[in-house]
Scaffold this active site. Structure first.
Site, PDB file in Angstrom:
ATOM      1  N   HIS A  65       0.842  -1.216   0.000  1.00 22.28           N
ATOM      2  CA  HIS A  65       0.000   0.000   0.000  1.00 22.28           C
ATOM      3  C   HIS A  65       0.862   1.245   0.000  1.00 22.28           C
ATOM      4  O   HIS A  65       0.415   2.315  -0.396  1.00 22.28           O
ATOM      5  CB  HIS A  65      -0.964   0.003   1.196  1.00 22.28           C
ATOM      6  CG  HIS A  65      -0.295   0.277   2.519  1.00 22.28           C
ATOM      7  ND1 HIS A  65       0.524  -0.644   3.137  1.00 22.28           N
ATOM      8  CD2 HIS A  65      -0.299   1.365   3.317  1.00 22.28           C
ATOM      9  CE1 HIS A  65       0.986  -0.115   4.266  1.00 22.28           C
ATOM     10  NE2 HIS A  65       0.497   1.099   4.394  1.00 22.28           N
ATOM     11  N   LYS A  70       9.532  -2.581   3.263  1.00 21.98           N
ATOM     12  CA  LYS A  70      10.752  -2.609   4.077  1.00 21.98           C
ATOM     13  C   LYS A  70      10.692  -3.682   5.138  1.00 21.98           C
ATOM     14  O   LYS A  70       9.640  -3.919   5.720  1.00 21.98           O
ATOM     15  CB  LYS A  70      10.884  -1.233   4.753  1.00 21.98           C
ATOM     16  CG  LYS A  70      12.105  -1.074   5.578  1.00 21.98           C
ATOM     17  CD  LYS A  70      12.801   0.218   5.272  1.00 21.98           C
ATOM     18  CE  LYS A  70      14.236   0.238   5.711  1.00 21.98           C
ATOM     19  NZ  LYS A  70      14.963  -1.008   5.611  1.00 21.98           N
ATOM     20  N   LYS A  94       3.934  -2.193  12.054  1.00 25.17           N
ATOM     21  CA  LYS A  94       4.941  -1.408  12.765  1.00 25.17           C
ATOM     22  C   LYS A  94       5.188  -0.070  12.069  1.00 25.17           C
ATOM     23  O   LYS A  94       5.195   0.986  12.698  1.00 25.17           O
ATOM     24  CB  LYS A  94       6.230  -2.230  12.805  1.00 25.17           C
ATOM     25  CG  LYS A  94       7.255  -1.769  13.769  1.00 25.17           C
ATOM     26  CD  LYS A  94       8.473  -2.676  13.721  1.00 25.17           C
ATOM     27  CE  LYS A  94       8.174  -4.089  14.193  1.00 25.17           C
ATOM     28  NZ  LYS A  94       9.399  -4.905  14.307  1.00 25.17           N
ATOM     29  N   ASP A  99       4.430   5.853  11.843  1.00 26.84           N
ATOM     30  CA  ASP A  99       4.344   6.775  10.707  1.00 26.84           C
ATOM     31  C   ASP A  99       5.591   6.779   9.832  1.00 26.84           C
ATOM     32  O   ASP A  99       6.110   7.836   9.465  1.00 26.84           O
ATOM     33  CB  ASP A  99       4.042   8.211  11.189  1.00 26.84           C
ATOM     34  CG  ASP A  99       2.613   8.335  11.688  1.00 26.84           C
ATOM     35  OD1 ASP A  99       1.732   7.630  11.159  1.00 26.84           O
ATOM     36  OD2 ASP A  99       2.373   9.126  12.615  1.00 26.84           O
ATOM     37  N   LYS A 106       9.746  -8.884   4.674  1.00 32.86           N
ATOM     38  CA  LYS A 106      10.749  -9.593   5.473  1.00 32.86           C
ATOM     39  C   LYS A 106      11.434 -10.613   4.591  1.00 32.86           C
ATOM     40  O   LYS A 106      10.844 -11.110   3.617  1.00 32.86           O
ATOM     41  CB  LYS A 106      10.088 -10.311   6.648  1.00 32.86           C
ATOM     42  CG  LYS A 106      11.022 -10.554   7.799  1.00 32.86           C
ATOM     43  CD  LYS A 106      11.178  -9.301   8.645  1.00 32.86           C
ATOM     44  CE  LYS A 106      12.121  -9.476   9.800  1.00 32.86           C
ATOM     45  NZ  LYS A 106      12.084  -8.307  10.696  1.00 32.86           N
ATOM     46  N   SER A 362      16.104   3.368  10.151  1.00 28.76           N
ATOM     47  CA  SER A 362      16.328   2.900   8.784  1.00 28.76           C
ATOM     48  C   SER A 362      15.689   3.883   7.788  1.00 28.76           C
ATOM     49  O   SER A 362      16.235   4.150   6.717  1.00 28.76           O
ATOM     50  CB  SER A 362      15.689   1.528   8.574  1.00 28.76           C
ATOM     51  OG  SER A 362      16.587   0.515   8.942  1.00 28.76           O
TER      52      SER A 362
HETATM   53  P1  NAD Z   1      20.977 -10.949  17.057  1.00 26.14           P
HETATM   54  O1  NAD Z   1      21.278 -12.104  16.208  1.00 26.14           O
HETATM   55  O2  NAD Z   1      21.908  -9.787  17.081  1.00 26.14           O
HETATM   56  O3  NAD Z   1      20.803 -11.404  18.605  1.00 26.14           O
HETATM   57  C1  NAD Z   1      19.992 -12.448  19.057  1.00 26.14           C
HETATM   58  C2  NAD Z   1      20.599 -12.967  20.359  1.00 26.14           C
HETATM   59  O4  NAD Z   1      19.694 -13.915  20.951  1.00 26.14           O
HETATM   60  C3  NAD Z   1      21.923 -13.699  20.142  1.00 26.14           C
HETATM   61  O5  NAD Z   1      22.893 -13.211  21.043  1.00 26.14           O
HETATM   62  C4  NAD Z   1      21.570 -15.159  20.411  1.00 26.14           C
HETATM   63  O6  NAD Z   1      22.651 -15.921  20.904  1.00 26.14           O
HETATM   64  C5  NAD Z   1      20.457 -15.007  21.444  1.00 26.14           C
HETATM   65  N1  NAD Z   1      19.612 -16.190  21.576  1.00 26.14           N
HETATM   66  C6  NAD Z   1      19.219 -17.063  20.621  1.00 26.14           C
HETATM   67  N2  NAD Z   1      18.441 -18.024  21.139  1.00 26.14           N
HETATM   68  C7  NAD Z   1      18.358 -17.755  22.464  1.00 26.14           C
HETATM   69  C8  NAD Z   1      17.697 -18.391  23.551  1.00 26.14           C
HETATM   70  N3  NAD Z   1      16.981 -19.489  23.369  1.00 26.14           N
HETATM   71  N4  NAD Z   1      17.806 -17.843  24.789  1.00 26.14           N
HETATM   72  C9  NAD Z   1      18.520 -16.717  24.982  1.00 26.14           C
HETATM   73  N5  NAD Z   1      19.169 -16.064  23.979  1.00 26.14           N
HETATM   74  C10 NAD Z   1      19.084 -16.589  22.747  1.00 26.14           C
HETATM   75  O7  NAD Z   1      19.496 -10.508  16.653  1.00 26.14           O
HETATM   76  P2  NAD Z   1      18.792  -9.108  16.902  1.00 26.14           P
HETATM   77  O8  NAD Z   1      18.966  -8.271  15.697  1.00 26.14           O
HETATM   78  O9  NAD Z   1      19.198  -8.584  18.249  1.00 26.14           O
HETATM   79  O10 NAD Z   1      17.261  -9.562  16.919  1.00 26.14           O
HETATM   80  C11 NAD Z   1      16.666 -10.121  18.084  1.00 26.14           C
HETATM   81  C12 NAD Z   1      15.151 -10.033  17.953  1.00 26.14           C
HETATM   82  O11 NAD Z   1      14.770  -8.672  17.795  1.00 26.14           O
HETATM   83  C13 NAD Z   1      14.557 -10.783  16.758  1.00 26.14           C
HETATM   84  O12 NAD Z   1      13.274 -11.246  17.127  1.00 26.14           O
HETATM   85  C14 NAD Z   1      14.408  -9.688  15.723  1.00 26.14           C
HETATM   86  O13 NAD Z   1      13.403 -10.002  14.780  1.00 26.14           O
HETATM   87  C15 NAD Z   1      14.007  -8.529  16.596  1.00 26.14           C
HETATM   88  N6  NAD Z   1      14.238  -7.203  16.023  1.00 26.14           N
HETATM   89  C16 NAD Z   1      15.472  -6.833  15.568  1.00 26.14           C
HETATM   90  C17 NAD Z   1      15.661  -5.543  15.073  1.00 26.14           C
HETATM   91  C18 NAD Z   1      17.023  -5.034  14.661  1.00 26.14           C
HETATM   92  O14 NAD Z   1      17.135  -3.840  14.346  1.00 26.14           O
HETATM   93  N7  NAD Z   1      18.067  -5.841  14.669  1.00 26.14           N
HETATM   94  C19 NAD Z   1      14.579  -4.664  14.984  1.00 26.14           C
HETATM   95  C20 NAD Z   1      13.333  -5.080  15.456  1.00 26.14           C
HETATM   96  C21 NAD Z   1      13.183  -6.352  15.980  1.00 26.14           C
END
Ligand code: NAD
Length: 471
Positions: A65, A70, A94, A99, A106, A362
């Site tokens: 839309h 992204k 999100k 906004d 994804k 971003s």
């Molecule tokens: P990342 O890979 O940097 O970190 C994830 C961490 O979780 C790692 O250190 C990993 O070892 C740990 N982990 C994995 N399984 C685990 C468990 N069972 N118990 C405890 N720790 C565990 O990833 P990220 O970018 O920090 O993303 C983490 C979450 O946040 C995801 O759900 C992602 O979709 C969400 N997210 C990320 C962003 C971003 O900007 N990176 C933005 C929004 C949402």
């Protein structure tokens, strides 16, 4: 993913619950709910030993839309199609909530990055970008990925470079992906943006007198105890900003176990300890918790899951003792756990709002790439001169002389990092109050998550109606 129901169905459940608080025609709601394009593809990788491995990959564009769409790219052995669809849908909602004028998308590659040397990871990432480009699933005006679980600045650089090589002379090529290193067109503050946004969201919630009174907690973040799951990008930075904002890091959980110290942990020291020893366990002064998931059930003020989805289920929800749930990860709570949290009176700050700091910054990075100028470059000196003139006028009027330190901290003019952080802060504060208002003004909305979905549905529906597709 192992041991869980279809993640996309879970998001649909939330959507349907929220849709009841709107009056849009069924067709419009269905158009908002479905994924517009699902691209699944496979490609071969020749490994160091000469054998060929087939790599499975996805890119899902949930809602076109608004263009571009992204959303991050995830490298994980647990990636599956409905998971990528669910995460793409969450991105649509999100972006609407904060906004940011993008549709949701994804991507995922079904690999465990730890099992591949860097040159193989580079080939996988570049081939992924090539396949997306071939099918028009990548480009600054089409689809703009970002980092997610298992990916970071390095992978984003490879994607930008591949896209630029395939589109020679395209002036805006760097805007095809965000989360790049600053030297490759990234923006200052992007890496820590999701964590910083989580801090702003929590601080805002803790400053809400009615909510804190309801929870029986004192006003403000100061002294609140936090349990963090996942010390990756999101968990590390959220922990850092919350601790610097006055909270106490009670426990940190990683894959191999968790550690706890009632006096408070320092995320940086824990990170370095893990790097040096290969484990979070046996951190000086802390108690080991061998079963990592047990840390989620500790007595604390704030629980911050920042690893993976579906870690809070109907099974462990009754044992959760936190009063505030700050959802750093995407989809950490299953729909069956939510009613249990409501019954307990917990304040759930939902993922589709509170972890939106990454996509917000971003957006700033994308704007920087399209404008080809660093934020603050044009106004920094001008504003500094104005501020100095103001200080001089105050000195002349009051007779008070400012110290050099005061002068330097007041009259500095904003640089890129200042502008990015203030744009993020404004976004998170405005969106929080928008959700609170939606919840308070619409009778029957049970929590902030449903308020967030309602708010997102309104914004996407309005966009479709303004396009003239629906009456
Ligand atoms: P990342 O890979 O940097 O970190 C994830 C961490 O979780 C790692 O250190 C990993 O070892 C740990 N982990 C994995 N399984 C685990 C468990 N069972 N118990 C405890 N720790 C565990 O990833 P990220 O970018 O920090 O993303 C983490 C979450 O946040 C995801 O759900 C992602 O979709 C969400 N997210 C990320 C962003 C971003 O900007 N990176 C933005 C929004 C949402």
């Amino acid at each position: 993913m192992s041991g869980q129901a279809n993640f996309f169905d879970q998001v649909t459940q939330y959507f349907s619950e929220a849709a009841k608080f709107t009056t849009y025609p069924q067709g419009l709601l269905e158009q908002i709910r479905v994924c517009n394009s699902v691209y699944r593809f496979d490609f071969p990788l020749r490994r160091a030993g000469g054998e060929i491995e087939v790599i499975h990959a996805w890119r899902v564009e949930h809602s076109q839309h608004k263009m571009p769409v992204k959303g991050g790219i995830r490298f994980s052995p647990d990636v599956y199609e409905e998971e990528v669809m669910a995460l793409a849908a969450l991105m649509t909602y999100k972006c609407a909530i904060v906004d940011v004028p993008f549709g949701g998308a994804k991507g995922g590659i079904k690999i465990d990055p730890k099992n591949y040397p860097i040159d193989e990871l580079e080939r996988i990432t570049r081939r992924y970008a090539l396949e997306l480009t071939k099918k028009h699933f990548l480009g600054p005006g089409i689809d703009v990925p970002a980092p997610d679980y298992g990916t970071g600045e390095r992978e984003m650089s490879w994607i930008a470079d591949t896209y630029a090589a395939l589109n020679p002379g395209e002036l805006d090529a760097l805007g095809c992906v965000t989360g790049k290193p600053v030297t490759q067109g990234g923006v200052r503050g992007r890496k820590e943006a999701t964590g910083r946004g989580l801090y702003f969201a929590l601080r805002e919630a803790c400053n809400e007198p009615d909510e804190m009174k309801r929870l029986g907690l004192p006003l403000g973040l100061d002294g609140k105890t936090i349990v963090v799951q996942g010390l990756g990008n999101v968990g590390y930075h959220a922990a850092k900003f919350c601790r610097e904002g006055g909270a106490i890091l009670l426990a940190i959980a990683e894959r191999e176990g968790a550690i706890m110290n009632p006096k408070g942990l320092n995320e940086d020291e824990v990170f370095n300890h893990r790097k040096a020893t290969g484990s979070i366990l046996n951190f000086p002064g802390a108690t080991n918790i061998e079963n990592s998931a047990a840390a989620l059930e500790l007595q604390c003020d704030v629980l911050l899951p920042a690893a993976l989805e579906s870690v809070l289920t109907k099974e462990n929800a009754p044992r959760i003792k936190a009063k505030i749930l700050l959802e750093g990860a995407n989809g950490p709570t299953t729909p069956e756990a939510d009613p249990i949290f409501r019954q307990k009176g917990m304040l759930v700050i939902p993922d589709i709002y509170c972890n939106a700091g990454g996509v917000t910054v971003s957006y700033f990075e994308w704007l920087k790439n399209l404008s080809h100028v660093r934020f603050g470059r044009m106004q920094k000196r001008h504003e500094q001169a104005n501020e100095l003139a103001m200080l001089k006028a105050i000195e002349a009027a009051t007779g008070r002389k400012f110290t050099e330190l005061e002068r330097a901290s007041i009259a500095r003019g904003p640089d890129e990092q200042d502008l990015v952080n203030s744009g993020l802060e404004e976004t998170m504060i405005a969106a929080f109050h928008d959700l609170l208002k939606t919840q308070r003004e619409t009778k029957g909305i049970p929590d902030l998550r449903i308020a967030a979905f309602v708010s997102a549905i309104h914004k996407v529906a309005r966009s479709y109606m303004e396009l003239g597709i629906f009456p």
